[in-house]
Design an enzyme around this catalytic site. Structure first.
Site, PDB file in Angstrom:
ATOM      1  N   CYS A 233       0.840  -1.194   0.000  1.00 23.72           N
ATOM      2  CA  CYS A 233       0.000   0.000   0.000  1.00 23.72           C
ATOM      3  C   CYS A 233       0.876   1.246   0.000  1.00 23.72           C
ATOM      4  CB  CYS A 233      -0.948   0.010   1.194  1.00 23.72           C
ATOM      5  SG  CYS A 233      -0.108   0.236   2.776  1.00 23.72           S
TER       6      CYS A 233
ATOM      7  N   CYS B  31       3.555   1.788   2.653  1.00 22.50           N
ATOM      8  CA  CYS B  31       4.845   1.120   2.425  1.00 22.50           C
ATOM      9  C   CYS B  31       5.770   2.015   1.607  1.00 22.50           C
ATOM     10  CB  CYS B  31       4.639  -0.200   1.686  1.00 22.50           C
ATOM     11  SG  CYS B  31       3.533  -1.369   2.507  1.00 22.50           S
TER      12      CYS B  31
ATOM     13  N   ASP C 156       2.833  22.029 -34.317  1.00 22.47           N
ATOM     14  CA  ASP C 156       3.910  22.562 -35.147  1.00 22.47           C
ATOM     15  C   ASP C 156       4.084  21.827 -36.460  1.00 22.47           C
ATOM     16  OD1 ASP C 156       4.812  20.238 -34.078  1.00 22.47           O
ATOM     17  OD2 ASP C 156       6.858  20.927 -33.722  1.00 22.47           O
TER      18      ASP C 156
END
Length: 534
Positions: free
Chosen positions: A25, A28, A428
């Site tokens: 999780c 941790c 561009d």
């Protein structure tokens, strides 16, 4: 008056990536990141739960990979330097997924009878209870075999001083299981919760399985880019041609690239003329004419003539490798909002434990031990911090991965987070907004003696064997119109200009204006007007 200018000398730094194992999780990841940042010599450390990687930047000469690994292991987790190629799935992840999948299905089989018993309680006149011994026989392996990973994770987390989600799950399910066992042994007048303990364990495993699959799927974009690389290269050494793996090409090697082949590395053309499809890099659908001295890039496609090239960039230095690395790093980057999520998740578990204790005490005095235990367990299980810490990094992985699949390269989490503020986009070049494949939009005959369908059929018959994108577009359009294509003979391609062939006794020329002028074809002014109209 003399002025002294003091310049701060920047200390050279090095960077290393580590694969982390054992994280369950966000708490941790926050714990590991905190300990790494406290280590002497570390400039900056970042741990990503979704990619299960840590990026550590440290002052040159102050740390070694082994020292970093010891810091992570002392925190209660495993680590090793990243050695797999970009986009390559880790073997430990494949094994972990298989083990998780197998454990989940064992949990499903054992939990299903208990789930049916639980659901039956909500159906009038259909409620039933399994024998107590059967409930224990079903719930015990789910609790201590299928759910062993939660106990293991909780042990490592507590040893490292950072309680995580595994602690919550272990406490909640163990409380329900052990209380039910106590009810059976000491004949306490109360309900049994073996079904709840087993169901919670199996459902959380299902969540883990879905998370694992989501993380694996988001790496497909990187693997798709890796597949663009040529597997072999034809190298000329000591006057001899030989096919070798692309990884063995070194800078300065002379290579031969034949028509239809992907370029193995970046380089410069030594001799020969050709056109190369660079759409995978630029998005532009038209091949680019190349000759001696032109720069070419790995994974682009040689469309026409064979040529010799000199390798200038190989391996991780090629343009494609840099793109792959950027996508990989972007998937592991952190958005600014994740810093808040990390801070909250780091203290979330202790807060939940306190709230659960307060809940137990409150309900104990209000409704007794049974209700207190049920509500305390509910707080522990429902208040899972996993979604809080996993949502942001998973969103970044999915976002950057989906972008790469569609030809959009996103630099990192911060750019992705800021994207919602965009009000205008400036492009561009045309390749940015095209599909990378040309299509026929109009067919115009400049003479009343030629029908447009006949003109299209003649052009498609000549281009049928061509690998040129424009030729393929003409053939595809003719086939979509259901035209019957006559056979072309004596087809001759002129690189950089066009192609000539005989079709049913007629000379057919297809190419650019320079080709037509070279062949003595005078284009009338109305051709220019027609082109302007299109």
């Amino acid at each position: 008056m003399a002025e002294a200018v003091l310049e701060t000398e920047r200390v050279p730094s090095e960077q290393i990536q580590m694969n982390i194992t054992g994280m369950t999780c966000a708490a941790c990841a926050a714990r590991i990141e905190k300990q790494l940042n406290k280590a002497p010599g570390v400039v900056r450390a970042s741990v990503n739960l979704a990619s299960e990687k840590a990026v550590v930047e440290y002052a040159a000469g102050t740390l070694t990979p082994d020292a970093i690994i010891r810091v992570i292991e002392k925190t209660g987790y495993g680590a090793e330097p990243v050695t797999e190629a970009l986009g390559e799935e880790r073997e430990d992840q494949r094994i972990a997924y298989r083990n998780l999948r197998d454990a989940f299905w064992v949990g499903v089989v054992l939990t299903l009878p208990l789930l049916i018993q639980m659901v039956s309680g909500f159906i009038p006149h259909a409620s039933f209870m399994l024998p107590v011994w059967l409930q224990i026989a079903l719930a015990t392996p789910v609790q201590f075999v299928v759910g062993w990973r939660f106990y293991k994770g909780a042990y490592h987390a507590l040893r490292g001083g950072a309680p995580n989600m595994d602690v919550l799950v272990s406490l909640g399910t163990s409380a329900a299981y052990l209380f039910s066992l106590a009810v059976v042994i000491w004949r306490i007048p109360s309900g049994l919760y073996f079904d709840s303990a087993a169901l919670i364990t199996t459902l959380i495993l299902m969540g883990k399985l879905l998370e694992h699959k989501a993380k694996a799927q988001t790496s497909r974009a990187v693997r798709a880019l890796v597949k663009l690389q040529a597997k072999t290269a034809r190298v000329i050494r000591d006057g001899q041609e030989m096919d070798i793996p692309t990884e063995q090409v070194v800078t300065g090697d002379e290579l031969l690239v034949r028509p239809g082949e992907s370029l193995p590395v970046d380089g410069i053309i030594l001799s020969g003329r050709t056109s190369i499809d660079e759409s995978m890099l630029t998005g532009e659908s038209m091949p680019v004419a190349k000759e001696a001295g032109s720069a070419v890039f790995g994974a682009t496609l040689n469309k026409e003539g064979a040529f010799h090239m000199r390798a200038t960039k190989v391996g991780r230095d090629t343009a494609l490798a840099q793109i792959i690395r950027m996508v990989d790093e972007a998937q592991g980057s952190k958005a600014p909002i994740q810093q808040l999520a990390d801070k909250v998740s780091g203290i979330f578990v202790p807060i939940v434990l306190v709230v659960s204790l307060v809940t137990f005490i409150g309900w104990y005095f209000a409704a007794g031990f049974t209700h207190a235990l049920i509500n305390a367990v509910a707080v522990l299980v429902i208040a899972c911090p996993c979604s809080l810490g996993l949502a942001t990094p998973t969103a970044i992985m999915v976002g950057t991965g989906k972008g790469a699949e569609n030809g959009i390269l996103i630099k990192g989490g911060e750019a992705l987070e800021q994207a919602h503020r965009l009000t205008a986009v400036i492009l561009d070049k045309t390749g940015t907004i095209t599909s990378g494949r040309p299509e026929v939009t109009d067919v115009a005959a400049l003479s009343d003696r030629v029908w447009e369908r006949d003109l299209l059929a003649l052009a498609a018959s000549v281009e049928r064997e061509s690998e040129h994108p424009l030729g393929a577009a003409i053939v595809s359009h003719a086939q979509a119109q259901g035209l019957i294509l006559p056979t072309a003979k004596d087809t001759t391609a002129i690189p950089g200009y066009g192609v000539r062939a005989m079709v049913e006794g007629m000379l057919v020329l297809i190419g650019n204006r320079a080709f037509m002028e070279r062949e003595g074809v005078v284009l009338e002014d109305k051709a220019d007007r027609q082109a302007d109209r299109l």
